[in-house]
Design an enzyme around this catalytic site. Structure first.
Site, PDB file in Angstrom:
ATOM      1  N   TYR A  84       0.870  -1.182   0.000  1.00 23.30           N
ATOM      2  CA  TYR A  84       0.000   0.000   0.000  1.00 23.30           C
ATOM      3  C   TYR A  84       0.896   1.218   0.000  1.00 23.30           C
ATOM      4  O   TYR A  84       1.816   1.321   0.815  1.00 23.30           O
ATOM      5  CB  TYR A  84      -0.921   0.018   1.228  1.00 23.30           C
ATOM      6  CG  TYR A  84      -1.845   1.223   1.242  1.00 23.30           C
ATOM      7  CD1 TYR A  84      -2.880   1.339   0.310  1.00 23.30           C
ATOM      8  CD2 TYR A  84      -1.672   2.258   2.160  1.00 23.30           C
ATOM      9  CE1 TYR A  84      -3.722   2.447   0.298  1.00 23.30           C
ATOM     10  CE2 TYR A  84      -2.514   3.376   2.153  1.00 23.30           C
ATOM     11  CZ  TYR A  84      -3.533   3.458   1.224  1.00 23.30           C
ATOM     12  OH  TYR A  84      -4.364   4.561   1.209  1.00 23.30           O
ATOM     13  N   ASP A 131       9.216   3.050  -0.191  1.00 23.22           N
ATOM     14  CA  ASP A 131       8.150   3.685   0.570  1.00 23.22           C
ATOM     15  C   ASP A 131       8.334   3.272   2.027  1.00 23.22           C
ATOM     16  O   ASP A 131       7.959   2.178   2.436  1.00 23.22           O
ATOM     17  CB  ASP A 131       6.782   3.258   0.025  1.00 23.22           C
ATOM     18  CG  ASP A 131       5.639   3.864   0.834  1.00 23.22           C
ATOM     19  OD1 ASP A 131       5.924   4.545   1.837  1.00 23.22           O
ATOM     20  OD2 ASP A 131       4.472   3.644   0.457  1.00 23.22           O
ATOM     21  N   LYS A 134       3.954   8.954   9.069  1.00 17.73           N
ATOM     22  CA  LYS A 134       3.585   8.287  10.336  1.00 17.73           C
ATOM     23  C   LYS A 134       4.553   8.558  11.488  1.00 17.73           C
ATOM     24  O   LYS A 134       4.525   9.630  12.064  1.00 17.73           O
ATOM     25  CB  LYS A 134       3.425   6.781  10.092  1.00 17.73           C
ATOM     26  CG  LYS A 134       2.333   6.510   9.036  1.00 17.73           C
ATOM     27  CD  LYS A 134       1.830   5.115   9.059  1.00 17.73           C
ATOM     28  CE  LYS A 134       0.930   4.802   7.888  1.00 17.73           C
ATOM     29  NZ  LYS A 134      -0.447   4.583   8.172  1.00 17.73           N
TER      30      LYS A 134
HETATM   31  C1  LIG Z   1       3.495   2.176   3.298  1.00 15.92           C
HETATM   32  C2  LIG Z   1       2.511   3.295   3.198  1.00 15.92           C
HETATM   33  N1  LIG Z   1       2.690   4.236   2.262  1.00 15.92           N
HETATM   34  C3  LIG Z   1       1.852   5.280   2.143  1.00 15.92           C
HETATM   35  C4  LIG Z   1       0.768   5.406   2.976  1.00 15.92           C
HETATM   36  C5  LIG Z   1      -0.141   6.575   2.822  1.00 15.92           C
HETATM   37  O1  LIG Z   1       0.062   7.476   3.877  1.00 15.92           O
HETATM   38  P1  LIG Z   1      -1.092   8.483   4.301  1.00 15.92           P
HETATM   39  O2  LIG Z   1      -2.209   7.665   4.867  1.00 15.92           O
HETATM   40  O3  LIG Z   1      -0.446   9.382   5.318  1.00 15.92           O
HETATM   41  O4  LIG Z   1      -1.503   9.225   3.077  1.00 15.92           O
HETATM   42  C6  LIG Z   1       0.532   4.447   3.959  1.00 15.92           C
HETATM   43  C7  LIG Z   1      -0.621   4.541   4.856  1.00 15.92           C
HETATM   44  O5  LIG Z   1      -0.996   3.626   5.547  1.00 15.92           O
HETATM   45  C8  LIG Z   1       1.431   3.352   4.077  1.00 15.92           C
HETATM   46  O6  LIG Z   1       1.258   2.383   4.977  1.00 15.92           O
END
Ligand SMILES: Cc1ncc(COP(=O)(O)O)c(C=O)c1O
Length: 450
Positions: free
Chosen positions: A143, A246, A274
């Site tokens: 994700y 990511d 986060k």
């Molecule tokens: C690995 C990863 N990348 C990107 C995101 C997206 O972040 P946001 O919810 O702050 O837009 C998340 C959200 O859970 C994530 O777990």
């Protein structure tokens, strides 16, 4: 009679004004619980029930809820009449950037957003600008946010994506309506830990970037096989695409230098969110200066836009600086503490589940863990879909919640220990887990999703 009548009431009231009653539909769950207070390792719901929290706001509150040092830093900023909405540069964003770049070696310069999704969006846009190519590779089971390139293929039904293919790619399993078909055709989905499939795509399409969570943490904890991340680095160098890590989830939760500092692979760009601001809304995109400088490219046709009214919102930036300072302070030894607690939880869960005679595997990276009801460490999403007992996982989570241990009530969602957790929290968790397990295994037959 539900344990959460007031939470149901709130949801119903909200539904009159908010579609679905919740502002991020990823937060909707069964049971739906309305939390009103959080402190340290604990949260309280509107009914007054107390829980040891392992959800941590989708892994964001790494230091714990309302960490006193972060709260104090934000309070002071408010007391100082900090300008919330200004113009021009701020000293805060510079302080944060310097601190960050000093700790994450692949990040020579960075930009700041409010969310992880914005960060991944910008990273992919830079990759397209740099390479002049449009196609991208993403992971089945990963994700990376809600935008068109990545809103796909996390926990897919095998009916939608089909059985394992290698080498090959999976159909785009959209998480959202409204993604243009032409856009979907630019996104190629491969299984994690499968270099052959990446090569398969590279032979067929001009690829701008491959984006992945270096550990898949949106389907629990799925770790890279030996040589996998190295292989991706090599393919990126050979084929001229950008490798994007990511690290929105793995980032500061596993090490101050990101997971990249543990695995020793340098991505071209990385994204964070986060834990970097302990739950305050801040995302980061950073990497090699020659790529980041596309944000100020002298040729207007090559320049990549970065804009956002709330980018580096001062109170959030203050929280992020205080978080980085605490994570690096020798006094607190944050990583040592959470790793020890993680090990204690792992050992305890291993003992409890070994006694059941049922297949299980406890996957853990530091403070993040996932219990799979299958007999080996998963290598990719298809492995989990074929072998994990989803019904048991769901029942287990709900029973734990009823006993005051909160993991998100959705199978294969990661558990997150925070710095605020204590040995007593872990031991109480294990005691309650033991009670749940003995009750549960008398009731639930072994079952698997199709
Ligand atoms: C690995 C990863 N990348 C990107 C995101 C997206 O972040 P946001 O919810 O702050 O837009 C998340 C959200 O859970 C994530 O777990």
């Amino acid at each position: 009679m539900s344990m959460w009548p007031k939470s149901q009431e709130i949801l119903k009231t909200n539904e009159q004004w908010i579609p679905g009653g919740v502002v991020s539909l990823n937060r909707k769950s069964d049971p739906n619980i309305c939390f009103t207070r959080g402190m340290g390792s604990r949260v309280w719901d509107i009914e007054g029930n107390e829980y040891i929290d392992y959800q941590a706001g989708f892994a964001a509150t790494f230091l714990g809820h309302n960490d006193p040092d972060i709260t104090e830093a934000v309070r002071q900023a408010l007391g100082n009449d900090t300008v919330l909405m200004g113009a021009g540069p701020t000293d805060l964003e510079g302080q944060f950037a310097e601190l960050f770049c000093r700790h994450v070696s692949s990040v020579e310069s960075l930009q700041i957003t409010s969310t992880g999704s914005e960060a991944t969006y910008h990273a992919m846009r830079i990759a397209r600008a740099v390479t002049g190519r449009d196609h991208v590779i993403v992971m089945q089971g990963g994700y990376n946010g809600w935008h068109n390139d990545v809103a796909c293929n996390v926990i897919s039904s095998l009916n939608d994506v089909g059985p394992r293919v290698s080498p090959g790619e999976y159909p785009f399993d959209a998480l959202s309506a409204g993604i243009p078909e032409v856009h979907k055709s630019l996104v190629h989905i491969v299984n994690y830990n499968d270099l052959d499939s990446v090569e398969y795509v590279l032979k067929r399409y001009p690829v701008a970037c491959l984006i992945l969570e270096p550990i898949l943490q949106n389907i629990g904890i799925v770790k890279p096989k030996a040589g996998y991340l190295e292989g991706l680095r090599q393919l990126a160098d050979e084929h001229g695409f950008l490798l994007i890590f990511d690290e929105v989830k793995t980032g500061f939760r596993h090490a101050i230098g990101g997971y990249q500092s543990l695995c020793g692979i340098q991505p071209d760009l990385s994204t964070f969110g986060k834990a970097v601001a302990n739950g305050y809304p801040l995302g980061v995109i950073g990497g090699k200066k020659k790529y980041m400088d596309y944000f100020v490219h002298p040729d207007r046709d090559k320049r990549v836009l970065i804009a956002g009214t709330y980018n580096a919102f001062p109170l959030t930036t203050v929280a992020a600086i205080a978080t980085l300072q605490k994570l690096t302070s020798p006094e607190h030894r944050v990583y040592e503490h959470v790793n020890q607690l993680g090990q204690r939880l792992e050992d305890g869960l291993n003992t409890i589940f070994a006694a059941t005679g049922r297949p299980f595997h406890l996957a853990r990276q530091g403070s993040a863990y996932c219990l799979y009801f299958m007999d080996h460490a998963p290598v990719d999403f298809h492995d989990i879909a074929a072998n994990h007992d989803f019904a048991l996982d769901k029942a287990y989570r709900v029973k734990l919640i009823e006993k005051g241990i909160f993991n998100f009530p959705l199978p294969i969602k990661q558990g997150s220990i925070s710095f605020a957790h204590t040995v007593q929290d872990i031991d109480e968790t294990l005691e309650k887990t033991e009670a749940v397990v003995s009750q549960l295994f008398q009731q639930i037959p072994h079952s698997q999703i199709a």
